[in-house]
Scaffold this active site. Structure first.
Site, short mmCIF file in Angstrom:
data_model
loop_
_atom_site.label_atom_id
_atom_site.label_comp_id
_atom_site.label_asym_id
_atom_site.label_seq_id
_atom_site.Cartn_x
_atom_site.Cartn_y
_atom_site.Cartn_z
N ASP A 1 21.67 30.07 40.09
CA ASP A 1 21.51 28.63 40.30
C ASP A 1 20.92 27.95 39.08
O ASP A 1 20.46 28.60 38.14
CB ASP A 1 20.63 28.37 41.55
CG ASP A 1 19.42 29.29 41.61
OD1 ASP A 1 18.96 29.76 40.56
OD2 ASP A 1 18.94 29.56 42.72
N ASN B 1 10.98 30.50 52.76
CA ASN B 1 11.77 30.04 53.91
C ASN B 1 13.02 30.90 54.12
O ASN B 1 13.90 30.53 54.89
CB ASN B 1 12.15 28.56 53.75
CG ASN B 1 13.03 28.33 52.52
OD1 ASN B 1 13.45 29.27 51.85
ND2 ASN B 1 13.32 27.07 52.24
N HIS C 1 15.33 31.63 51.85
CA HIS C 1 16.51 31.30 51.04
C HIS C 1 16.85 32.40 50.03
O HIS C 1 15.98 33.16 49.60
CB HIS C 1 16.38 29.93 50.36
CG HIS C 1 15.44 29.86 49.19
ND1 HIS C 1 14.93 28.68 48.72
CD2 HIS C 1 14.90 30.81 48.38
CE1 HIS C 1 14.16 28.89 47.69
NE2 HIS C 1 14.12 30.18 47.46
N GLU D 1 19.33 27.02 51.20
CA GLU D 1 18.20 26.74 52.08
C GLU D 1 18.61 26.98 53.54
O GLU D 1 19.81 27.08 53.84
CB GLU D 1 17.79 25.26 51.89
CG GLU D 1 17.40 24.89 50.46
CD GLU D 1 16.04 25.44 50.03
OE1 GLU D 1 15.69 26.58 50.41
OE2 GLU D 1 15.34 24.72 49.30
P1 PGA Z 1 9.82 33.79 43.52
O1 PGA Z 1 11.01 32.94 44.13
O2 PGA Z 1 10.43 34.99 42.88
O3 PGA Z 1 9.18 32.87 42.50
O4 PGA Z 1 8.90 34.15 44.64
C1 PGA Z 1 11.97 33.58 44.89
C2 PGA Z 1 12.98 32.58 45.41
O5 PGA Z 1 12.62 31.42 45.66
O6 PGA Z 1 14.15 32.96 45.59
#
Ligand code: PGA
Length: 271
Positions: free
Chosen positions: A67, A136, A138, A143
């Site tokens: 992304d 959450n 994702h 999302e």
């Molecule tokens: P993080 O993010 O590795 O900073 O915990 C993971 C994500 O949001 O996919």
């Protein structure tokens, strides 16, 4: 799903990097799906070390990131291109033209997704997709409520994601939209590697691994993928009901692999 529970974040990053190294050793022109965020940073620094030791080369590797924020300029320090340069690309022998992220500055963001999908297809498809998981649930910026069949597209971020991203970037305001591979895009990868560390990932990990498959927990879609390895530290694994069973399976599968090799890896190289 193969679930590996390791003692800490360092062990998770070593094991994750080993899977990437083993792939590159077998397939020098492998296509890697990459993630940003805090979780894969140590894995990337292990890969840099293996490169510096001469064990692997990225000369023929192609990469596709999950992304990119929508609307940040290419040189903006918070965009994911800059993140990847800092944490991996600037330190290895990869060709910049072989590193791909969704175009965040297109005049028409709706054209970016199909173009990215076409590029992935033309590369032969992703051999190994690295994923983190959001609080959450994702994966990428898919999302909760994302279609489980979604493809690369523009997506509006939730408040919890915006807060988490903001934490990593200090005071500056970040975009509230991004272009992300879809869940369907991720499911097309030949192998998926999901990493999670820390107590704040225990609930999304439980929902992903043991919950029902639901768009409210996007990572749960991975239950329907043929070849997923989930690597967790003790904290991220702490809510799993079948924790002890996964440890037992891990031991048994090490025996089987030692005796007969890894069936899926053979399959992967032949595709
Ligand atoms: P993080 O993010 O590795 O900073 O915990 C993971 C994500 O949001 O996919």
């Amino acid at each position: 799903m193969e679930v590996l529970i390791l003692e800490d974040e360092t062990a998770v990053a070593i094991q994750g990097a080993m899977l990437v190294v083993e792939l590159i050793e077998k397939k020098s022109n492998a296509v890697l799906g990459l993630a940003t965020g805090r979780t894969p940073i140590q894995l990337y620094s292990n890969l840099i070390n293996y490169y510096k030791q001469g064990r692997i080369s990225f000369e023929h590797i192609q990469t596709f990131n999950l992304d990119e924020y929508y609307g940040l300029s290419e040189n903006h320090p918070s965009n994911f291109r800059q993140f990847m340069q800092r944490h991996l690309f600037d330190h290895i022998d990869i060709e910049t033209t072989n590193t791909h992220l969704p175009n965040s500055n297109s005049n028409n963001p709706r054209l970016v997704g199909p173009a990215y999908e076409a590029l992935i297809k033309a590369s032969g498809g992703i051999d190994l997709q690295i994923l983190g998981i959001g609080r959450n649930g994702h994966i990428g910026f898919n999302e909760p409520s994302s279609s489980l069949a979604s493809r690369t597209r523009i997506k509006t971020l939730t408040n919890s994601t915006l807060q988490d991203n903001q934490l990593g970037s200090g005071k500056e305001e970040l975009p509230d939209m991004a272009i992300t591979m879809g869940i369907g895009t991720i499911m097309d990868a030949r192998r998926v590697l999901l990493l999670a560390v820390g107590k704040n990932k225990a609930t999304p990990v439980r929902n992903a691994v043991e919950g029902p498959i639901s768009s409210m927990s996007p990572a749960s879609a991975l239950q329907a993928h043929q070849y997923v390895t989930v690597i967790l530290d003790e904290d991220a694994a702490s809510d799993l009901k079948l924790r002890d069973y996964y440890r037992w399976v891990h031991l048994k599968s090490e025996d089987i692999k030692a005796k007969y090799g890894n069936f899926y890896e053979i399959d992967l190289l032949e595709r």
